[in-house]
Write an enzyme that holds these catalytic residues in place. Structure first.
Site, short mmCIF file in Angstrom:
data_model
loop_
_atom_site.label_atom_id
_atom_site.label_comp_id
_atom_site.label_asym_id
_atom_site.label_seq_id
_atom_site.Cartn_x
_atom_site.Cartn_y
_atom_site.Cartn_z
N ASP A 13 41.34 25.73 41.59
CA ASP A 13 40.30 24.69 41.31
C ASP A 13 39.72 23.72 42.08
O ASP A 13 39.64 22.47 41.79
CB ASP A 13 40.87 23.93 39.87
CG ASP A 13 41.25 25.12 38.71
OD1 ASP A 13 40.57 26.07 38.41
OD2 ASP A 13 42.45 24.96 38.26
N LYS A 16 36.18 25.72 45.21
CA LYS A 16 35.78 26.74 46.25
C LYS A 16 34.36 27.54 45.88
O LYS A 16 33.94 27.73 46.69
CB LYS A 16 36.86 27.95 46.24
CG LYS A 16 37.99 27.64 46.57
CD LYS A 16 39.11 28.72 46.34
CE LYS A 16 39.31 29.19 44.80
NZ LYS A 16 40.03 28.30 44.15
N GLY A 40 37.25 30.83 37.58
CA GLY A 40 36.11 30.28 36.78
C GLY A 40 35.60 29.21 37.95
O GLY A 40 35.96 28.34 38.29
N HIS A 41 34.48 29.84 38.60
CA HIS A 41 33.83 29.15 39.77
C HIS A 41 32.71 28.44 39.15
O HIS A 41 31.78 29.21 38.55
CB HIS A 41 33.58 30.21 41.03
CG HIS A 41 34.66 30.57 41.65
ND1 HIS A 41 34.64 31.46 42.53
CD2 HIS A 41 36.12 30.30 41.37
CE1 HIS A 41 36.12 31.93 42.86
NE2 HIS A 41 36.68 31.20 42.19
N GLN A 221 41.38 31.69 43.00
CA GLN A 221 43.05 31.14 43.10
C GLN A 221 43.24 30.42 44.10
O GLN A 221 42.44 29.80 44.98
CB GLN A 221 43.83 32.22 42.70
CG GLN A 221 44.11 32.96 41.23
CD GLN A 221 42.61 33.83 41.11
OE1 GLN A 221 42.64 34.74 41.86
NE2 GLN A 221 41.80 33.44 39.95
P1 IMP Z 1 47.33 34.66 35.93
O1 IMP Z 1 46.50 34.76 37.38
O2 IMP Z 1 46.36 34.68 34.68
O3 IMP Z 1 48.34 35.88 35.80
O4 IMP Z 1 48.11 33.43 35.94
C1 IMP Z 1 49.06 33.01 36.85
C2 IMP Z 1 49.09 31.52 36.98
O5 IMP Z 1 48.02 31.15 38.02
C3 IMP Z 1 49.04 30.47 35.78
O6 IMP Z 1 49.74 29.48 36.26
C4 IMP Z 1 47.54 30.29 35.76
O7 IMP Z 1 47.17 29.08 35.28
C5 IMP Z 1 47.11 30.29 37.35
N1 IMP Z 1 45.70 30.51 37.60
C6 IMP Z 1 45.22 31.97 37.58
N2 IMP Z 1 43.95 31.77 38.23
C7 IMP Z 1 43.49 30.51 38.57
C8 IMP Z 1 42.48 29.81 38.82
O8 IMP Z 1 41.39 30.42 39.06
N3 IMP Z 1 42.67 28.66 38.75
C9 IMP Z 1 43.70 27.86 38.64
N4 IMP Z 1 44.89 28.27 38.18
C10 IMP Z 1 44.98 29.69 38.36
#
Ligand code: IMP
Length: 446
Positions: A13, A16, A40-41, A221
């Site tokens: 977040d 990017k 979520g971009h 991420q």
């Molecule tokens: P997952 O990727 O859904 O398995 O989540 C694993 C961890 O990564 C969790 O703490 C999510 O909140 C975090 N996470 C996954 N994708 C994002 C993102 O795009 N932005 C921020 N946190 C993320």
């Protein structure tokens, strides 16, 4: 310019998407190399706001090819819907290819994601990861367990049925999941609409590199959510680092021209896991409000905190940042002083500056040491207007000092600063803020 990798330098977040969209003006290809609908971009276009979950932001620009690369895990129905929504809004202006090697997230993965979180919770509530519940972890687990369904399988119904039979045999512990025939039928419409986009993507990238075109690898991420180098186990399931972007795309390391780390001027985290510089209470709520810190995918409120240079230096070590983009500086406008964590002290009195503890529990118990920098004024319309007209000269001196400090302390020059959500609210500073980066490669024998 060759291959440019954009990497989130914090916990996700960092804006990017906005920075990649800004850089995409000079690119021919924009490539998503990992992750899937957990991203979520958010991009604010003259036509309105767009949140892209699985599509690379290149699809928003005429003449740019968006690539969903092999390293992704994609939810076919959600992807089909994302494409059609953009088309309906007249915003799908570029073109798209999807790798036949990308893996499909199936309903069983989404069910498994929830089931795994329940299992963690029943053993120990503090073990819950707070995943996005989009099936990411289970889809990557199946990929590496070799049970996965790839897009090349998805678009051939008989092959899809075969692969599902195998995958289901590996998951006897899962109850109440839709049966295989229903999954094939349910996915058939989306799969046939996506089929024209599915093709080998690596040769497309290799050819672009050979033509000397700029290829942007759009990270999703972030570094500190990397499955190996992040705050394990509170991480995602792939490698959002610069090396991961290469594995995920099929591009060779020698083609990389630049690795841009994107960091907010402060920090946020969503989901569980250690966050040494977290700020709670009234000030925390103020930053959440000013920064609009709510997850673009799950709607969860993000925890907020101060910029952490220990983690930024660490992220820079394993990503090889050649420059930084510092975002959301406007959110801090109006504060008297801006704390920045420059080191940690551990419970045993050890001082850490570049390498945080690998153990999440130990990281949760360090005490950050802050340097307090003078704050800058609020970003009123007048200041924004002057920055647009005059460029870096119009930046408040306190902000310049902050950017210099970040560049010097992280040993990575700050090349861009972003002070708003719109496409125009980004300023290129050149490589003046912070020290010049020493040449990383020297000639043989030289
Ligand atoms: P997952 O990727 O859904 O398995 O989540 C694993 C961890 O990564 C969790 O703490 C999510 O909140 C975090 N996470 C996954 N994708 C994002 C993102 O795009 N932005 C921020 N946190 C993320």
């Amino acid at each position: 310019m060759g291959v440019v990798v954009v990497v989130g330098a914090q916990f996700g977040d960092e804006a990017k998407g906005k920075i990649t969209d800004y850089l995409a003006e000079h690119a021919k290809l924009v490539v998503r190399t990992g992750g899937g609908p957990n991203a979520g971009h958010t991009i604010v276009l003259p036509e309105g706001k767009v949140v892209l979950h699985q599509l690379p932001c290149g699809v928003l620009r005429h003449g740019v090819l968006g690539v969903c690369a092999p390293g992704m895990v994609l939810d076919p129905k959600a992807l089909d819907e994302e494409i059609r929504t953009l088309q309906d809004r007249g915003l799908f202006k570029g073109s798209l290819v999807i790798s036949e090697r990308a893996h499909a997230i199936l309903p069983v993965h989404i069910a498994e994601d929830a089931w795994e979180e329940q299992q963690r919770s029943s053993v120990r509530p503090s073990s819950v990861l707070g995943t996005t519940l989009r099936g990411i972890g289970p889809a990557y687990a199946d990929r590496y367990g070799r049970w996965g369904v790839r897009f090349g399988d998805l678009i051939r119904p008989a092959r899809l049925a075969d692969r599902l039979e195998l995958m289901y045999a590996a998951k006897p512990y899962l109850k109440d999941v839709p049966d295989q025939a229903r999954v094939v039928a349910d996915l058939s419409e989306a799969a046939s609409r996506l089929a024209p986009y599915v093709q080998p993507t690596e040769p497309v990238l290799w050819a672009a590199v050979e033509r000397g075109e700029t290829v942007l690898l759009e990270g999703a991420q972030s570094a500190l959510l990397d499955v190996d180098f992040g705050t394990y186990p509170y991480v995602t399931s792939h490698h959002p680092s610069s090396a991961g972007a290469l594995v995920g795309s099929g591009l060779p390391p020698a083609e990389v021209e630049a690795v841009i780390g994107v960091t907010k001027a402060y920090a946020t985290r969503v989901g569980a896991g250690p966050f040494p510089t977290e700020v709670t209470g009234e000030l925390g709520e103020y930053l959440q409000r000013e920064g609009g810190e709510r997850g673009a995918t799950t709607g969860r409120v993000r925890q907020v905190g101060w910029l952490d240079l220990v983690l930024l230096r660490y992220a820079s070590h394993f990503n090889g940042f050649t420059s930084l983009a510092v975002t959301k500086v406007d959110v801090l406008g109006g504060l008297d002083e801006i704390p920045v964590a420059v080191q940690y002290v551990t419970p045993t009195g050890e001082t850490l500056t570049d390498y945080p503890p690998a153990d999440a529990d130990e990281l949760a118990h360090v005490t950050p040491v802050y340097e307090k920098l003078p704050g800058w004024p609020k970003f009123h319309a007048n200041l924004i207007h002057r920055i647009r007209e005059e460029g870096a000269r119009a930046l408040p001196p306190e902000l310049r000092r902050f950017l210099d400090f970040v560049g010097r302390e992280s040993r990575v020059p700050v090349e861009w600063v972003s002070y708003g959500a719109g496409r125009d609210d980004t300023l290129w500073l050149g490589r003046t803020a912070g020290p010049p980066k020493p040449a990383r490669l020297t000639a043989w024998g030289g």
